[in-house]
Write a protein that holds these residues in place. Structure first.
Motif, PDB file in Angstrom:
ATOM      1  N   PHE A  94       0.809  -1.210  -0.115  1.00 56.62           N
ATOM      2  CA  PHE A  94      -0.209  -0.008   0.021  1.00 56.62           C
ATOM      3  C   PHE A  94       0.752   1.476   0.187  1.00 56.62           C
ATOM      4  O   PHE A  94       0.802   2.013  -0.784  1.00 56.62           O
ATOM      5  CB  PHE A  94      -0.937   0.096   1.238  1.00 56.62           C
ATOM      6  N   GLU A  95       1.949   1.047   0.837  1.00 60.10           N
ATOM      7  CA  GLU A  95       2.855   2.362   0.806  1.00 60.10           C
ATOM      8  C   GLU A  95       3.605   2.796  -0.491  1.00 60.10           C
ATOM      9  O   GLU A  95       3.579   3.776  -1.003  1.00 60.10           O
ATOM     10  CB  GLU A  95       4.133   2.211   1.795  1.00 60.10           C
ATOM     11  N   ASN A  96       3.665   1.665  -1.236  1.00 58.24           N
ATOM     12  CA  ASN A  96       4.425   2.047  -2.680  1.00 58.24           C
ATOM     13  C   ASN A  96       3.309   2.049  -3.763  1.00 58.24           C
ATOM     14  O   ASN A  96       3.508   3.050  -4.747  1.00 58.24           O
ATOM     15  CB  ASN A  96       5.025   0.811  -2.973  1.00 58.24           C
ATOM     16  N   MET A  97       2.087   1.862  -3.452  1.00 57.49           N
ATOM     17  CA  MET A  97       0.805   2.361  -4.332  1.00 57.49           C
ATOM     18  C   MET A  97       0.658   3.769  -4.249  1.00 57.49           C
ATOM     19  O   MET A  97       0.128   4.460  -4.908  1.00 57.49           O
ATOM     20  CB  MET A  97      -0.365   1.458  -3.965  1.00 57.49           C
ATOM     21  N   LYS A  98       0.818   4.348  -2.915  1.00 59.65           N
ATOM     22  CA  LYS A  98       0.703   5.686  -2.697  1.00 59.65           C
ATOM     23  C   LYS A  98       1.597   6.544  -3.691  1.00 59.65           C
ATOM     24  O   LYS A  98       1.187   7.605  -4.292  1.00 59.65           O
ATOM     25  CB  LYS A  98       1.227   6.144  -1.383  1.00 59.65           C
ATOM     26  N   ARG A  99       2.796   6.117  -3.689  1.00 54.32           N
ATOM     27  CA  ARG A  99       3.837   6.659  -4.640  1.00 54.32           C
ATOM     28  C   ARG A  99       3.186   6.432  -6.056  1.00 54.32           C
ATOM     29  O   ARG A  99       3.615   7.212  -6.934  1.00 54.32           O
ATOM     30  CB  ARG A  99       5.482   6.003  -4.432  1.00 54.32           C
ATOM     31  N   ALA A 100       3.104   5.286  -6.603  1.00 51.50           N
ATOM     32  CA  ALA A 100       2.356   5.069  -7.914  1.00 51.50           C
ATOM     33  C   ALA A 100       1.416   5.915  -8.020  1.00 51.50           C
ATOM     34  O   ALA A 100       1.343   6.127  -9.563  1.00 51.50           O
ATOM     35  CB  ALA A 100       2.151   3.539  -7.952  1.00 51.50           C
ATOM     36  N   VAL A 101       0.411   6.201  -7.192  1.00 52.09           N
ATOM     37  CA  VAL A 101      -0.814   7.035  -7.679  1.00 52.09           C
ATOM     38  C   VAL A 101       0.022   8.482  -8.017  1.00 52.09           C
ATOM     39  O   VAL A 101      -0.405   9.262  -8.923  1.00 52.09           O
ATOM     40  CB  VAL A 101      -1.663   7.132  -6.513  1.00 52.09           C
ATOM     41  N   ILE A 102       1.180   8.790  -7.401  1.00 47.09           N
ATOM     42  CA  ILE A 102       1.557  10.329  -7.656  1.00 47.09           C
ATOM     43  C   ILE A 102       2.354  10.325  -9.038  1.00 47.09           C
ATOM     44  O   ILE A 102       2.313  11.125  -9.827  1.00 47.09           O
ATOM     45  CB  ILE A 102       2.916  10.575  -6.473  1.00 47.09           C
TER      46      ILE A 102
END
Length: 309
Positions: free
Chosen positions: A258-266
């Motif tokens: 989930f943490e990396n998905m936050k970055r992916a959304v950016i």
């Protein structure tokens, strides 16, 4: 850039667009085109699965190949015409009228995966008939590490049952706020997300256009801002560019937490913000990696705040 095999299913098409800023004749478009161009900023190759007619210019295919887009799965059918969509955007740029849709070659789309695509780790099932999305998903040699699905209200109107079948099999669903409300029957996006996550996906992204994006899992929510842009010329393909940037970043980092998905959304938001600056794919074809990373930095700066008590 690094290597983890990524397959992108979707349309490769011609669009004719009209916005308050002007209009175009037939230009390059299609969900797979935008998504693959966005992903090409992050990964060395993405494998496109799509179909075009004999009227589709070789120059477009060469341009894609020059960006590391593998076109073995882009089938050209003689005697057929390429999928065509024409639309007109209203002044707020969020609403549009479809003026013309010609499915053409899409009606003959054989979505058989080339063997070289069957071991891919990351899959983006771009906006297409859910039956085709399901057929593609069934052909991988092993369950991919991550499957993301993008869809739209059109399929909810005419193929809700098959859509729900494929939604149950994916990890990430990306839709806009209006579609989230239609799919869930809930007006509140928090309730809508809860409902949709019960349908099977582990993560849900709700795209809100110029108002950013929301990422949900069952416990958490992340809100990504949208970049306030001075000029929005043409929103076509922004959602597809978002999905391509999102999946491209996950494939680059090989991390689906989930943490990396936050970055992916950016990263997805950064790709979408470039897309809208020019008509069609023009801006997506000419992004330098410096500009891309600078844009990501701009996003980070938008919502960083230090609170002092």
């Amino acid at each position: 850039k690094t290597f983890m095999s990524t397959v992108i299913l979707g349309t490769v098409a011609f669009d004719a667009l009209e916005t308050p800023f002007g209009k175009t004749d037939k230009i390059l478009g299609g969900a797979a085109t935008y998504a693959a161009l966005a992903a090409s900023n992050l990964i060395e190759e993405s494998k496109v699965l799509s179909v075009v007619g004999e009227d589709f210019p070789e120059d477009y295919i060469k341009m894609m190949q020059s960006k590391g887009i593998i076109t073995e799965g882009l089938r050209k059918i003689e005697g057929e015409k390429t999928f065509f969509w024409s639309g007109k955007y209203h002044n707020d740029m969020n609403t549009r009228d479809t003026l013309d849709t010609q499915l053409n070659v899409l009606l003959k789309f054989d979505s058989t995966l080339p063997d070289s695509y069957k071991d891919s780790d990351f899959v983006l099932l771009g906006n297409l008939d859910p039956k085709i999305q399901m057929h593609v998903l069934s052909q991988f040699n092993k369950r991919p590490k991550l499957v993301a699905l993008d869809t739209m209200n059109f399929w909810m109107d005419i193929a809700m049952d098959s859509l729900k079948e494929v939604i149950a099999k994916v990890d990430v669903l990306t839709i806009n706020d209006e579609e989230a409300r239609q799919l869930s029957g809930e007006y509140s996006l928090v309730k809508a997300a809860r409902n949709i996550l019960k349908m099977g996906p582990e993560y849900l992204i709700i795209k809100k256009g110029e108002h950013g994006a929301l990422l949900f899992n069952k416990e958490e929510v992340f809100v990504a801002p949208a970049l306030p842009l001075e000029e929005v010329f043409d929103p076509t393909g922004a959602g597809d560019s978002f999905a391509g940037g999102f999946v491209g970043y996950l494939a680059k980092t090989k991390d689906i937490s989930f943490e990396n998905m936050k970055r992916a959304v950016i990263f997805g938001s950064a790709a979408a913000s470039f897309c809208v600056e020019k008509f069609g794919t023009e801006r997506m074809e000419n992004i330098t990696s410096e500009a891309f990373y600078q844009r990501v930095e701009n996003f980070i700066g938008l919502s960083q705040v230090e609170i002092k008590w």
